[in-house]
Write a protein that holds these residues in place. Structure first.
Motif, mmCIF file in Angstrom:
data_model
loop_
_atom_site.group_PDB
_atom_site.id
_atom_site.type_symbol
_atom_site.label_atom_id
_atom_site.label_comp_id
_atom_site.label_asym_id
_atom_site.label_seq_id
_atom_site.Cartn_x
_atom_site.Cartn_y
_atom_site.Cartn_z
ATOM 1 N N ALA A 33 -2.302 7.987 -2.014
ATOM 2 C CA ALA A 33 -2.288 7.619 -3.428
ATOM 3 C C ALA A 33 -1.101 6.710 -3.743
ATOM 4 N N ALA A 34 0.040 6.982 -3.119
ATOM 5 C CA ALA A 34 1.227 6.162 -3.367
ATOM 6 C C ALA A 34 1.003 4.730 -2.896
ATOM 7 N N ASP A 35 0.331 4.553 -1.734
ATOM 8 C CA ASP A 35 0.058 3.203 -1.245
ATOM 9 C C ASP A 35 -0.981 2.508 -2.120
ATOM 10 N N GLU A 43 2.505 -4.644 -5.175
ATOM 11 C CA GLU A 43 3.718 -4.436 -4.385
ATOM 12 C C GLU A 43 3.363 -4.326 -2.905
ATOM 13 N N PRO A 44 4.347 -4.507 -2.004
ATOM 14 C CA PRO A 44 4.081 -4.365 -0.570
ATOM 15 C C PRO A 44 3.598 -2.956 -0.252
ATOM 16 N N ILE A 45 2.536 -2.847 0.528
ATOM 17 C CA ILE A 45 2.035 -1.536 0.914
ATOM 18 C C ILE A 45 2.745 -1.067 2.180
ATOM 19 N N LEU A 46 2.871 0.242 2.343
ATOM 20 C CA LEU A 46 3.573 0.791 3.502
ATOM 21 C C LEU A 46 2.724 0.767 4.755
ATOM 22 N N ALA A 47 1.401 0.633 4.579
ATOM 23 C CA ALA A 47 0.513 0.620 5.742
ATOM 24 C C ALA A 47 0.644 -0.671 6.538
ATOM 25 N N ARG A 48 1.336 -1.661 5.999
ATOM 26 C CA ARG A 48 1.483 -2.950 6.663
ATOM 27 C C ARG A 48 2.956 -3.178 6.996
ATOM 28 N N ARG A 57 5.762 -12.971 -0.738
ATOM 29 C CA ARG A 57 4.545 -13.281 -1.465
ATOM 30 C C ARG A 57 4.279 -12.241 -2.556
ATOM 31 N N LYS A 58 4.512 -10.957 -2.241
ATOM 32 C CA LYS A 58 4.323 -9.909 -3.236
ATOM 33 C C LYS A 58 5.299 -10.081 -4.400
ATOM 34 N N PHE A 59 6.537 -10.475 -4.093
ATOM 35 C CA PHE A 59 7.511 -10.725 -5.152
ATOM 36 C C PHE A 59 7.029 -11.857 -6.048
ATOM 37 N N ALA A 60 6.469 -12.896 -5.401
ATOM 38 C CA ALA A 60 5.989 -14.047 -6.159
ATOM 39 C C ALA A 60 4.836 -13.662 -7.083
#
Length: 298
Positions: A33-35, A43-48, A57-60
């Motif tokens: 659920a958190a991912d 936001e960046p996912i932890l699975a990657r 790119r996520k920041f952008a």
């Protein structure tokens, strides 16, 4: 706008959740659920693995105004163009590759609706995650339907998405919106029966009939509720006469009779209410007898 990398993130989350090696999966539904929250928030996912370009790119995506002012929008655009969108595939790439992408969307939607999203109810604070994810998946499947991709798997996935969205909206008190989603789900179930009449498809159709009837009852439209409950009852009776899973089908018939009896009680028709409850009792007794016979046969 459609973001190919966002699709990749969702596919990565799904892949990690279905990893054959237990050590490679999410260690809990809460972690999954958190991912999913990170995915929905851009936001960046932890699975990657968080490479520098991925995090940038996520920041952008989350800070478009700031990125534009700093001149980094060109980087974000380049990364966006590097992905191949479904629309571009459908126009320029081979039909087989487009079909594969559509299949991936359907598989992801089916897995998340059937194996993940319902379980989010057990985690505090995930109602908004569940709704946002359902809405996003619905958009993806609707895009495929609009492009003429109408497979039985897609119809079933879209119907389940709409059904679950209807439940979320009903729980939130949005009954008219819930009714709209449930009626659309019912129409998809009907179309599915025309192209693939499996027992599970018929059960899904009767379940949606009941869901629509439930909302009509809550809205005070008992006449419409009766119509949908009655249709469910006749369809379930038909299934009970032919279904190999007899006890389950008989249980469905019994509960539909109880729903009809409740409407009679609310209308003040005590005699009809009692008659329907007597019928329901007989059906439940038949179910118990069938279960006992099945147990002796084992």
């Amino acid at each position: 706008a459609h973001c190919p990398r966002a699709d990749s993130d969702l596919a990565t989350i799904t892949g990690k959740a279905m990893e054959k090696d237990p050590a490679g999966r999410y260690q809990s539904v809460a972690a999954l659920a958190a991912d999913l929250r990170r995915y929905l928030a851009g936001e960046p996912i932890l699975a990657r693995p968080p490479s520098m370009w991925y995090v940038l790119r996520k920041f952008a995506q989350r800070n478009r105004g700031l990125v534009a002012s700093l001149g980094l929008v060109a980087v974000a655009s380049a990364l966006g163009v590097a992905g191949i969108t479904y629309g571009y595939l459908s126009e320029c790439a081979a039909a087989r590759e487009a079909e594969l992408r559509a299949s991936e969307v359907v598989d992801t939607a089916s897995f998340l609706t059937e194996g993940v999203i319902a379980n989010l109810d057990d985690i505090s604070g995930t109602a908004s995650v569940r709704r946002a994810l359902l809405e996003r998946l619905r958009t993806k499947t609707e895009q495929l339907l609009e492009r003429g991709v109408e497979t039985p798997q897609l119809l079933a996935a879209q119907a389940e998405l709409l059904s679950q969205l209807g439940t979320v909206k009903r729980d939130a008190g949005e009954r008219h919106a819930a009714l709209e989603d449930r009626l659309r789900a019912l129409e998809l179930r009907r179309r599915l029966l025309e192209v693939r009449n499996r027992p599970e498809d018929a059960r899904g159709y009767t379940r949606n009939l009941i869901h629509v009837g439930d909302v009509y009852k809550e809205l005070g439209n008992h006449e419409s509720a009766w119509s949908f409950y009655e249709r469910a009852y006749y369809k379930e009776t038909e299934l009970a006469a032919s279904a190999p899973d007899g006890p389950r089908a008989l249980s469905d018939v019994g509960w539909s009779l109880c729903r009809l009896a409740e409407l009679c009680r609310m209308a003040g028709d005590a005699a009809e209410c009692e008659r329907l409850l007597v019928l329901a009792r007989r059906v439940f007794l038949m179910r118990l007898a069938r279960v006992a016979d099945d147990a002796e046969a084992i």
